[in-house]
Design an enzyme around this catalytic site. Sequence first.
Site, PDB file in Angstrom:
ATOM      1  CB  SER A  27      -0.912   0.002   1.234  1.00 62.02           C
ATOM      2  OG  SER A  27      -1.520   1.277   1.340  1.00 62.02           O
ATOM      3  CG  HIS A  52      -4.035  -1.208  -1.969  1.00 66.34           C
ATOM      4  ND1 HIS A  52      -5.158  -1.831  -2.462  1.00 66.34           N
ATOM      5  CD2 HIS A  52      -4.458  -0.479  -0.909  1.00 66.34           C
ATOM      6  CE1 HIS A  52      -6.219  -1.498  -1.738  1.00 66.34           C
ATOM      7  NE2 HIS A  52      -5.819  -0.666  -0.785  1.00 66.34           N
ATOM      8  CG  ASP A  54      -5.267   2.649   0.648  1.00 63.85           C
ATOM      9  OD1 ASP A  54      -6.254   1.931   0.454  1.00 63.85           O
ATOM     10  OD2 ASP A  54      -4.192   2.221   1.124  1.00 63.85           O
ATOM     11  CG  MET A  56      -8.265   7.490   2.228  1.00 67.76           C
ATOM     12  SD  MET A  56      -7.545   7.333   3.878  1.00 67.76           S
ATOM     13  CE  MET A  56      -6.785   5.715   3.756  1.00 67.76           C
ATOM     14  CG  HIS A  85      -9.443   0.767  -1.075  1.00 70.57           C
ATOM     15  ND1 HIS A  85      -8.972   0.417   0.175  1.00 70.57           N
ATOM     16  CD2 HIS A  85     -10.789   0.822  -0.960  1.00 70.57           C
ATOM     17  CE1 HIS A  85      -9.997   0.280   1.003  1.00 70.57           C
ATOM     18  NE2 HIS A  85     -11.109   0.529   0.346  1.00 70.57           N
ATOM     19  CG  MET A  87     -11.469   3.836   1.468  1.00 67.87           C
ATOM     20  SD  MET A  87      -9.964   3.602   2.433  1.00 67.87           S
ATOM     21  CE  MET A  87      -8.770   3.698   1.129  1.00 67.87           C
ATOM     22  CG  MET A 156     -12.470  -2.601   3.757  1.00 68.97           C
ATOM     23  SD  MET A 156     -10.834  -2.198   3.118  1.00 68.97           S
ATOM     24  CE  MET A 156     -10.079  -1.365   4.522  1.00 68.97           C
ATOM     25  CG  ASP A 194      -6.784  -2.732   2.412  1.00 70.56           C
ATOM     26  OD1 ASP A 194      -5.744  -2.574   3.073  1.00 70.56           O
ATOM     27  OD2 ASP A 194      -7.351  -1.818   1.771  1.00 70.56           O
TER      28      ASP A 194
HETATM   29  C1  DX5 Z   1      -6.900   1.499   5.178  1.00 68.52           C
HETATM   30  C2  DX5 Z   1      -6.345   1.239   3.806  1.00 68.52           C
HETATM   31  C3  DX5 Z   1      -5.282   0.220   3.726  1.00 68.52           C
HETATM   32  C4  DX5 Z   1      -4.020   0.525   4.494  1.00 68.52           C
HETATM   33  C5  DX5 Z   1      -3.460  -0.776   4.939  1.00 68.52           C
HETATM   34  O1  DX5 Z   1      -7.951   2.373   5.056  1.00 68.52           O
HETATM   35  O2  DX5 Z   1      -7.402   0.814   2.938  1.00 68.52           O
HETATM   36  O3  DX5 Z   1      -4.966  -0.103   2.373  1.00 68.52           O
HETATM   37  O4  DX5 Z   1      -3.056   1.210   3.745  1.00 68.52           O
HETATM   38  O5  DX5 Z   1      -2.385  -0.510   5.757  1.00 68.52           O
HETATM   39  P1  DX5 Z   1      -1.810  -1.558   6.816  1.00 68.52           P
HETATM   40  O6  DX5 Z   1      -1.331  -2.753   6.049  1.00 68.52           O
HETATM   41  O7  DX5 Z   1      -0.721  -0.789   7.461  1.00 68.52           O
HETATM   42  O8  DX5 Z   1      -2.952  -1.921   7.742  1.00 68.52           O
HETATM   43 ZN    ZN Z   2      -6.842   0.046   0.938  1.00 68.31          ZN
END
Ligand code: DX5
Ligand code: ZN
Length: 240
Positions: A27, A52, A54, A56, A85, A87, A156, A194
């Site tokens: 990630s 990956h 993320d 947000m 991903h 969010m 998740m 994840d």
């Molecule tokens: C959380 C994210 C994850 C995060 C995972 O909202 O969707 O992808 O980066 O990080 P770790 O592996 O540190 O839990």
């Molecule tokens: Zn994620």
Amino acid sequence: MSTIMNTAIDTAMNADARRDGVRIAPSLLSADFGKLAEDLAMLEAGGAEWLHVDVMDGVFVPNLTFGAKVIETCRKLTKLPLDVHLMVVEPEKYFDSFVGAGASVLTIHVEATPHLHRQVMRIKELGAMAGATMNPSTSIETVREVAHDLDLLLIMSVNPGFGGQKFIPGSVSKIARARALLDESRSSALLQVDGGISRQTVAQCWRAGADTFVAGNAIFSAKDPRAEIAALRALCTEQA
Ligand code: DX5
Ligand code: ZN
């Protein structure tokens, strides 16, 4: 299907086929942006299958991260499929620009759209792989009707919003139930997990039926991130 569509999906799927059905997706959230090019080259050389990303928006989750510009930068720096991903609320606003920027997979939250089927179909039309996910408190039944159309189902294992959180133990049985749901729906979707994935948690997720593992903190805080990728993979394949 256009050539662009074929290329995006082939790139993601060919990477899948490389090793024993296990995909490791580091990630970007935990990367050091001061040396992004170096880190991405290191992950690629270290055998990661996907990257990956993320996204947000500070509304769906209480944190803000990246937009199309960062996806475009990553696209230039690595050949790895970009697993995005989302969010965010109203995820459909970003499909065109993110696929245009080089996203290979777009995963949306069921809580963020009242029209999951429409959005899954739209992502596929744009030529990316379509993923769906839900928060830990949301039932996997929310994806049953679209399971056959999905390219990826993400479970998740933390509440979304932050890296480095603790794995929620109940996620293991949710993965097993998701595996059964995909099989019942005759879906060939990948099953991704994840949040809080580490040497302590990866094997139980693999045994429960997951095949694609996002890991941020575990990989980036390791002394040797490449060895960590290999260790996570080995903990799965050793039990295959
Ligand atoms: C959380 C994210 C994850 C995060 C995972 O909202 O969707 O992808 O980066 O990080 P770790 O592996 O540190 O839990
Ligand atoms: Zn994620």
